[in-house]
Scaffold this motif. Structure first.
Motif, short mmCIF file in Angstrom:
data_model
loop_
_atom_site.label_atom_id
_atom_site.label_comp_id
_atom_site.label_asym_id
_atom_site.label_seq_id
_atom_site.Cartn_x
_atom_site.Cartn_y
_atom_site.Cartn_z
N GLN A 52 0.75 -1.08 -0.15
CA GLN A 52 0.10 0.00 -0.04
C GLN A 52 0.93 1.23 -0.01
O GLN A 52 1.06 1.86 0.93
N ILE A 53 1.46 1.49 -1.09
CA ILE A 53 2.53 2.50 -1.15
C ILE A 53 2.30 3.50 -2.41
O ILE A 53 3.03 4.32 -3.04
N THR A 54 0.81 3.54 -2.64
CA THR A 54 0.60 4.46 -3.84
C THR A 54 0.59 6.02 -3.48
O THR A 54 0.56 6.65 -4.34
N ALA A 55 0.47 6.47 -2.21
CA ALA A 55 0.83 7.73 -1.86
C ALA A 55 2.04 8.53 -2.35
O ALA A 55 1.97 9.83 -2.92
N GLN A 66 15.87 -0.49 -5.27
CA GLN A 66 16.31 -1.39 -4.25
C GLN A 66 15.10 -1.01 -3.07
O GLN A 66 15.02 0.18 -2.48
N VAL A 67 15.07 -2.14 -2.44
CA VAL A 67 13.82 -2.04 -1.07
C VAL A 67 14.46 -3.10 -0.16
O VAL A 67 15.21 -3.94 -0.38
N MET A 68 14.05 -3.06 1.03
CA MET A 68 14.12 -3.86 2.10
C MET A 68 12.88 -4.65 2.23
O MET A 68 11.75 -4.10 2.28
N GLY A 69 12.97 -6.00 2.49
CA GLY A 69 11.70 -6.53 2.69
C GLY A 69 12.09 -7.94 3.61
O GLY A 69 13.42 -8.38 3.89
N VAL A 70 11.18 -8.41 4.28
CA VAL A 70 11.16 -9.77 5.33
C VAL A 70 10.91 -10.68 4.36
O VAL A 70 9.73 -10.62 3.47
N VAL A 71 11.80 -11.80 4.17
CA VAL A 71 11.46 -12.83 3.00
C VAL A 71 11.34 -14.06 3.82
O VAL A 71 11.04 -15.06 3.30
N ASN A 72 11.21 -14.21 5.21
CA ASN A 72 10.84 -15.27 5.76
C ASN A 72 9.40 -15.44 6.59
O ASN A 72 9.18 -16.40 7.37
N PHE A 73 8.31 -14.60 6.17
CA PHE A 73 7.12 -14.75 6.43
C PHE A 73 6.58 -15.84 5.70
O PHE A 73 6.91 -16.07 4.47
N PRO A 74 5.53 -16.59 6.24
CA PRO A 74 4.74 -17.44 5.21
C PRO A 74 4.10 -16.65 4.25
O PRO A 74 3.63 -15.32 4.44
N VAL A 87 7.47 -5.92 2.36
CA VAL A 87 8.42 -4.67 1.69
C VAL A 87 8.05 -3.85 2.92
O VAL A 87 6.90 -3.39 3.41
N LEU A 88 9.28 -3.05 3.27
CA LEU A 88 9.35 -2.48 4.53
C LEU A 88 9.24 -0.94 4.20
O LEU A 88 9.80 -0.43 3.41
N GLY A 89 8.40 -0.32 4.98
CA GLY A 89 8.41 1.18 4.95
C GLY A 89 8.10 1.72 6.25
O GLY A 89 7.55 1.04 7.26
N ALA A 90 7.96 2.95 6.17
CA ALA A 90 7.47 3.99 7.60
C ALA A 90 6.43 4.86 7.03
O ALA A 90 6.32 5.26 5.76
N GLY A 95 0.31 9.84 6.79
CA GLY A 95 -0.05 8.12 6.67
C GLY A 95 0.64 7.50 5.65
O GLY A 95 0.26 6.22 5.46
N GLY A 96 1.07 8.28 4.68
CA GLY A 96 1.50 7.52 3.31
C GLY A 96 2.80 6.81 3.54
O GLY A 96 3.45 7.13 4.57
N ILE A 97 3.03 5.47 2.91
CA ILE A 97 4.21 4.79 3.36
C ILE A 97 5.34 5.34 2.41
O ILE A 97 4.95 5.34 1.20
N VAL A 98 6.52 5.30 3.04
CA VAL A 98 7.71 5.51 2.34
C VAL A 98 8.56 4.30 2.51
O VAL A 98 8.74 3.80 3.59
N LEU A 99 9.09 3.93 1.45
CA LEU A 99 9.93 2.73 1.49
C LEU A 99 10.98 2.89 2.17
O LEU A 99 12.09 3.84 1.98
#
Length: 113
Positions: A52-55, A66-74, A87-90, A95-99
């Protein structure tokens, strides 16, 4: 602030660097989202994510980023799309997500230390 965790618990979360190879709008999602295909290097390969990064992003602006992501969740079903990584963001003030991403190019698959 969350409760403290043991360092061993932190090590269980596998956060890697990947490069977005493909991105498409995901209008069927309940909240506006973008489908991503991220190359996490030869050990892990390509994984899909719904973000949900459309903002701040369009699909076209994400290719090659390049992005950071958690790769070991089911895997998790998001509508008709199977999301295989997070994919990680803040959140920005609205409330918009920044990667989250490395500030210099690094090899795909590099683990966060």
């Amino acid at each position: 602030m969350s409760e403290p965790i043991a360092f061993d618990d932190f090590l269980k979360v596998d956060i890697r660097v990947g490069t977005v190879t493909r991105a498409e709008p995901y209008p069927e999602a309940r909240k506006p989202a973008i489908k991503l295909w991220v190359d996490f290097g030869p050990e892990i390969g390509e994984k899909k994510s719904s973000a949900q990064i459309t903002a701040h992003y369009t699909p076209e602006s994400l290719i090659g980023r390049q992005v950071m992501g958690v790769v070991n969740f089911p895997p998790r079903q998001i509508g008709k799309f199977m999301s295989e990584c997070l994919v990680l963001g803040a959140s920005d003030p609205d409330g918009g997500i920044v990667l989250l991403a490395p500030d210099q190019p690094v090899p795909n698959g590099g683990r966060m230390h």
